[in-house]
Write an enzyme that holds these catalytic residues in place. Sequence first.
Site, PDB file in Angstrom:
ATOM      1  N   HIS A 161       0.836  -1.203   0.000  1.00  6.86           N
ATOM      2  CA  HIS A 161       0.000   0.000   0.000  1.00  6.86           C
ATOM      3  C   HIS A 161       0.875   1.258   0.000  1.00  6.86           C
ATOM      4  CE1 HIS A 161      -3.765   2.156   1.532  1.00  6.86           C
ATOM      5  NE2 HIS A 161      -2.809   3.068   1.619  1.00  6.86           N
ATOM      6  N   GLU A 162       1.845   1.297   0.910  1.00  7.49           N
ATOM      7  CA  GLU A 162       2.703   2.479   1.019  1.00  7.49           C
ATOM      8  C   GLU A 162       3.692   2.576  -0.138  1.00  7.49           C
ATOM      9  OE1 GLU A 162       1.561   4.640   2.912  1.00  7.49           O
ATOM     10  OE2 GLU A 162       0.279   3.286   4.060  1.00  7.49           O
ATOM     11  N   HIS A 170       1.952   4.118  -3.038  1.00  8.83           N
ATOM     12  CA  HIS A 170       1.891   5.584  -2.921  1.00  8.83           C
ATOM     13  C   HIS A 170       3.213   6.208  -3.369  1.00  8.83           C
ATOM     14  CE1 HIS A 170      -2.017   6.191  -1.162  1.00  8.83           C
ATOM     15  NE2 HIS A 170      -1.759   5.418  -0.115  1.00  8.83           N
TER      16      HIS A 170
END
Length: 130
Positions: free
Chosen positions: A82-83, A86
């Site tokens: 997820h990170e 980003h």
Amino acid sequence: MSETVDPIGTEQRSEVRLETARYIALAGELLARDFAPVPVRFDLKGTTAGMFKSDGERCWIRYNPWIFGKYYYENLVDTVPHEVAHYIVHVTRGRRRVKPHGPEWQALMEAFGAEPAVTFNLDLSGIPQR
């Protein structure tokens, strides 16, 4: 009274850093370009498991060592990609108006084989709050 959760230690932090680097390398393969490593910090507190940050010149990923301590595997397979997604969207799209969990981010999560979910629903009892 709930139990107190211990934050992850040195060995697990190393594993999280390696998994972060693995997803960055995977993004490089998927997008046919190189991405610089990103600094990883374990200084996040509260109810957030991970956070990508950029100040315009530098960027880094922050993880919550207590949430990782309680849900280590779940965070390896959910929070880390997820990170990283980003971070990759930030590098590839720059400062253009891109929704944080928009189509670019979702497509990368799917390419990683990760669920493009925005939040998790886990019991955070025992996790220190801010």
